[in-house]
Design a protein around this motif. Structure first.
Motif, PDB file in Angstrom:
ATOM      1  N   PHE A  34       0.826  -1.207   0.000  1.00 50.23           N
ATOM      2  CA  PHE A  34       0.000   0.000   0.000  1.00 50.23           C
ATOM      3  C   PHE A  34       0.860   1.258   0.000  1.00 50.23           C
ATOM      4  O   PHE A  34       0.635   2.181  -0.789  1.00 50.23           O
ATOM      5  CB  PHE A  34      -0.924  -0.016   1.228  1.00 50.23           C
ATOM      6  CG  PHE A  34      -1.746   1.237   1.410  1.00 50.23           C
ATOM      7  CD1 PHE A  34      -2.909   1.430   0.701  1.00 50.23           C
ATOM      8  CD2 PHE A  34      -1.342   2.234   2.297  1.00 50.23           C
ATOM      9  CE1 PHE A  34      -3.664   2.580   0.857  1.00 50.23           C
ATOM     10  CE2 PHE A  34      -2.085   3.379   2.466  1.00 50.23           C
ATOM     11  CZ  PHE A  34      -3.245   3.558   1.748  1.00 50.23           C
ATOM     12  N   ILE A  35       1.857   1.311   0.873  1.00 50.78           N
ATOM     13  CA  ILE A  35       2.682   2.519   0.945  1.00 50.78           C
ATOM     14  C   ILE A  35       3.552   2.671  -0.301  1.00 50.78           C
ATOM     15  O   ILE A  35       3.904   3.785  -0.708  1.00 50.78           O
ATOM     16  CB  ILE A  35       3.525   2.524   2.237  1.00 50.78           C
ATOM     17  CG1 ILE A  35       3.977   3.945   2.593  1.00 50.78           C
ATOM     18  CG2 ILE A  35       4.710   1.596   2.124  1.00 50.78           C
ATOM     19  CD1 ILE A  35       2.848   4.898   2.888  1.00 50.78           C
ATOM     20  N   THR A  36       3.879   1.531  -0.935  1.00 46.32           N
ATOM     21  CA  THR A  36       4.609   1.606  -2.210  1.00 46.32           C
ATOM     22  C   THR A  36       3.745   2.272  -3.271  1.00 46.32           C
ATOM     23  O   THR A  36       4.212   3.128  -4.041  1.00 46.32           O
ATOM     24  CB  THR A  36       5.025   0.197  -2.664  1.00 46.32           C
ATOM     25  OG1 THR A  36       5.834  -0.398  -1.651  1.00 46.32           O
ATOM     26  CG2 THR A  36       5.800   0.254  -3.973  1.00 46.32           C
ATOM     27  N   PHE A  50      -4.076   2.661  -6.768  1.00 46.19           N
ATOM     28  CA  PHE A  50      -4.470   2.992  -5.393  1.00 46.19           C
ATOM     29  C   PHE A  50      -5.779   2.333  -4.969  1.00 46.19           C
ATOM     30  O   PHE A  50      -5.859   1.774  -3.859  1.00 46.19           O
ATOM     31  CB  PHE A  50      -4.555   4.511  -5.224  1.00 46.19           C
ATOM     32  CG  PHE A  50      -4.812   4.935  -3.808  1.00 46.19           C
ATOM     33  CD1 PHE A  50      -3.788   4.985  -2.875  1.00 46.19           C
ATOM     34  CD2 PHE A  50      -6.099   5.266  -3.389  1.00 46.19           C
ATOM     35  CE1 PHE A  50      -4.034   5.360  -1.564  1.00 46.19           C
ATOM     36  CE2 PHE A  50      -6.342   5.647  -2.085  1.00 46.19           C
ATOM     37  CZ  PHE A  50      -5.314   5.691  -1.166  1.00 46.19           C
ATOM     38  N   PRO A  51      -6.856   2.353  -5.773  1.00 50.25           N
ATOM     39  CA  PRO A  51      -8.094   1.694  -5.321  1.00 50.25           C
ATOM     40  C   PRO A  51      -7.909   0.208  -5.034  1.00 50.25           C
ATOM     41  O   PRO A  51      -8.406  -0.298  -4.028  1.00 50.25           O
ATOM     42  CB  PRO A  51      -9.061   1.925  -6.495  1.00 50.25           C
ATOM     43  CG  PRO A  51      -8.559   3.165  -7.159  1.00 50.25           C
ATOM     44  CD  PRO A  51      -7.069   3.076  -7.040  1.00 50.25           C
ATOM     45  N   ALA A  52      -7.175  -0.503  -5.905  1.00 47.97           N
ATOM     46  CA  ALA A  52      -6.969  -1.935  -5.676  1.00 47.97           C
ATOM     47  C   ALA A  52      -6.159  -2.181  -4.405  1.00 47.97           C
ATOM     48  O   ALA A  52      -6.467  -3.091  -3.619  1.00 47.97           O
ATOM     49  CB  ALA A  52      -6.267  -2.556  -6.881  1.00 47.97           C
ATOM     50  N   ALA A  53      -5.117  -1.362  -4.192  1.00 50.63           N
ATOM     51  CA  ALA A  53      -4.312  -1.515  -2.977  1.00 50.63           C
ATOM     52  C   ALA A  53      -5.140  -1.218  -1.729  1.00 50.63           C
ATOM     53  O   ALA A  53      -5.012  -1.900  -0.700  1.00 50.63           O
ATOM     54  CB  ALA A  53      -3.098  -0.601  -3.044  1.00 50.63           C
ATOM     55  N   PHE A  97     -10.880   7.388  -6.756  1.00 53.98           N
ATOM     56  CA  PHE A  97      -9.574   7.614  -6.143  1.00 53.98           C
ATOM     57  C   PHE A  97      -9.659   8.708  -5.081  1.00 53.98           C
ATOM     58  O   PHE A  97      -9.150   8.552  -3.961  1.00 53.98           O
ATOM     59  CB  PHE A  97      -8.555   7.992  -7.223  1.00 53.98           C
ATOM     60  CG  PHE A  97      -7.293   8.601  -6.692  1.00 53.98           C
ATOM     61  CD1 PHE A  97      -6.321   7.818  -6.092  1.00 53.98           C
ATOM     62  CD2 PHE A  97      -7.069   9.974  -6.776  1.00 53.98           C
ATOM     63  CE1 PHE A  97      -5.159   8.370  -5.595  1.00 53.98           C
ATOM     64  CE2 PHE A  97      -5.915  10.542  -6.282  1.00 53.98           C
ATOM     65  CZ  PHE A  97      -4.950   9.735  -5.689  1.00 53.98           C
ATOM     66  N   VAL A  98     -10.328   9.811  -5.405  1.00 48.20           N
ATOM     67  CA  VAL A  98     -10.461  10.919  -4.454  1.00 48.20           C
ATOM     68  C   VAL A  98     -11.256  10.485  -3.226  1.00 48.20           C
ATOM     69  O   VAL A  98     -10.906  10.820  -2.085  1.00 48.20           O
ATOM     70  CB  VAL A  98     -11.122  12.128  -5.145  1.00 48.20           C
ATOM     71  CG1 VAL A  98     -11.458  13.216  -4.114  1.00 48.20           C
ATOM     72  CG2 VAL A  98     -10.215  12.696  -6.220  1.00 48.20           C
ATOM     73  N   ALA A  99     -12.333   9.707  -3.448  1.00 48.91           N
ATOM     74  CA  ALA A  99     -13.157   9.261  -2.316  1.00 48.91           C
ATOM     75  C   ALA A  99     -12.358   8.359  -1.379  1.00 48.91           C
ATOM     76  O   ALA A  99     -12.455   8.482  -0.146  1.00 48.91           O
ATOM     77  CB  ALA A  99     -14.398   8.538  -2.830  1.00 48.91           C
ATOM     78  N   LEU A 100     -11.556   7.472  -1.936  1.00 56.11           N
ATOM     79  CA  LEU A 100     -10.788   6.543  -1.111  1.00 56.11           C
ATOM     80  C   LEU A 100      -9.647   7.236  -0.386  1.00 56.11           C
ATOM     81  O   LEU A 100      -9.400   6.976   0.795  1.00 56.11           O
ATOM     82  CB  LEU A 100     -10.240   5.404  -1.967  1.00 56.11           C
ATOM     83  CG  LEU A 100     -11.282   4.428  -2.538  1.00 56.11           C
ATOM     84  CD1 LEU A 100     -10.617   3.440  -3.482  1.00 56.11           C
ATOM     85  CD2 LEU A 100     -12.003   3.699  -1.423  1.00 56.11           C
ATOM     86  N   ILE A 101      -8.953   8.127  -1.069  1.00 57.01           N
ATOM     87  CA  ILE A 101      -7.789   8.756  -0.443  1.00 57.01           C
ATOM     88  C   ILE A 101      -8.206   9.797   0.595  1.00 57.01           C
ATOM     89  O   ILE A 101      -7.432  10.119   1.509  1.00 57.01           O
ATOM     90  CB  ILE A 101      -6.877   9.398  -1.523  1.00 57.01           C
ATOM     91  CG1 ILE A 101      -5.466   9.578  -0.966  1.00 57.01           C
ATOM     92  CG2 ILE A 101      -7.446  10.714  -2.016  1.00 57.01           C
ATOM     93  CD1 ILE A 101      -4.448   9.997  -2.012  1.00 57.01           C
TER      94      ILE A 101
END
Length: 433
Positions: A34-36, A50-53, A97-101
């Motif tokens: 995830f951090i990668t 990012f969403p999959a991670a 992506f925006v919603a998850l981050i």
């Protein structure tokens, strides 16, 4: 789920704590991935991955929530904010992506995988580690101490040098066994307590924040409102259909028959008398159908006597042997009573159709501000909550009142359906007159 005894909790807790500690190995690997991905966010591939991670990280953390909910006295809900509706193309991908981050729970999950390997050692896993340390003390006292010392290894156990000297060997062995036994005893004694401490740590990090609680509450209310509207519309359609096909059709036929009687009174009194008898029978049938329809909307016994007596009346007309036990200090609110009554009615109908049971037990009680109803049958079991089942419909209906439905139905039986509806008791219990 059958509640564990205190002895079972003390025996199982240390090993469960070790299992939670070992869960940190795959979780740490997922956190590293995830951090990668986060480090690549400035590029398109980071946004793409990012969403999959995030979903992978959430799936690992759901395992922790499931274990904590099952093994401790702490309950943790999923904390994630509702995702936007899926949209095609780059625009939809970027919105997700925006919603998850921007969801705080995403970063709290990462905080968990970083901190939990250390926290778990001093909480959930500590009792198990103490027990293992105690077992190691027995091994040292029995034979391993001399062997390790002979090959130059450390043969210290806590503050005891197990094999130093010869005159005090017996005293050292006894001390080692005493400390080892103490470690094992303490490990088993503090196991449940440390598991609950770990559970509170889990709820602090993995549970919903105030913002996500409000968002999830809004989402739940939106869904239950939609279910309530759909159920009301379906009920109105049923009432309209029953009136149209039943009582209304009979009343129309009665009107036509009365018109024919009016013409026959002078010409054929015998035929008129015969038609009057038929009309009287039709009126009785129409009245019976209207009463059945009213009972389907809100049974009079439910309104007059409360849910306890209403379910007992329901049991008398049921094809199976149904035993009802009701211990309610007073009556719940009418909407809750109605929802619970029709839920029990549908469960009993399902049992008669599908369970192969001969006996059913219905237990009703009120505790911790909840109306609790348990329906148990001795059938073949194997019931499920799959989409399309009657139980799923019951769950949606009682969800309007924040109620929950729990099912335990192993193959071979028995089937146990438990309903819990939060409510206040609004009126005194009606006693038989």
């Amino acid at each position: 789920m059958v509640k564990e005894t205190r002895l079972q909790q003390h025996v199982r807790a240390p090993w469960r704590g070790l299992a939670l500690m070992f869960l940190g190995i795959p979780a740490s690997l997922v956190g590293l991935w995830f951090i990668t991905v986060v480090s690549m966010i400035t590029s398109f591939i980071g946004v793409l991955l990012f969403p999959a991670a995030t979903m992978l990280l959430r799936s690992r953390l759901d395992t922790y929530r499931e274990r904590i909910n099952k093994w401790t006295d702490v309950q943790i809900q999923r904390p994630y904010l509702p995702e936007p509706k899926a949209e095609p193309g780059l625009s939809g991908m970027f919105k997700r992506f925006v919603a998850l981050i921007s969801d705080p729970a995403t970063w709290r999950d990462y905080l968990w995988v970083v901190a939990d390997p250390i926290v778990s050692i001093f909480t959930a896993a500590l009792p198990g580690l103490l027990i293992l340390y105690g077992i190691w003390g027995y091994v040292l006292a029995a034979f391993a101490g001399g062997m390790i010392g002979h090959y130059g290894g450390s043969d210290w156990y806590a503050y005891i040098h197990v094999t130093e000297g010869y005159d005090q060997d017996v005293a050292r062995i006894v001390s080692t066994v005493f400390v080892a036994t103490l470690c094992i005893a303490v490990g088993f004694l503090i196991g449940p307590k440390m598991m609950n401490v770990y559970g509170h740590w889990g709820r602090t990090i993995l549970g919903p924040t105030r913002k996500s609680e409000l968002a999830l509450r809004v989402q739940h209310l939106t869904e239950t409102r939609s279910d309530a509207v759909d159920a009301s519309a379906a009920e109105l359609r049923r009432i309209e259909r029953d009136l149209h096909d039943g009582a209304q059709a009979r009343l129309v036929a009665m009107g036509m028959t009365l018109g024919a009687i009016e013409h026959l009174l002078d010409k054929d009194p015998e035929k008129a008398r015969f038609l009057l008898a038929q009309t009287r029978e039709s009126s009785a049938t129409a009245l019976h159908e209207l009463r059945d329809l009213v009972r389907g909307i809100h049974p009079p016994v439910l309104a007059d006597r409360g849910i306890g007596d209403a379910v007992k009346a329901l049991a008398l007309d049921h094809p199976m042997n149904v035993e009802v036990s009701a211990d309610l200090p007073s009556r719940p609110e009418p909407p809750v009573e109605s929802a619970a009554y029709f839920a029990v009615s549908e469960i009993l109908t399902n049992a008669a159709k599908h369970s192969g049971a001969s006996r059913v037990w219905v237990d009703m009680g009120y505790e911790h501000d909840n109306l609790r109803i348990t329906v148990t049958d001795d059938g073949r079991g194997g019931a499920s909550m799959d989409a399309g089942s009657g139980l799923r419909g019951i769950e949606r209906r009682i969800g309007t009142f924040d109620g929950i439905l729990a099912l335990n139905s192993p193959v071979g039986g028995p089937t146990i359906v438990t309903l819990e509806l939060p409510c206040a008791l609004s009126s005194p219990k009606t006693s038989p007159s």
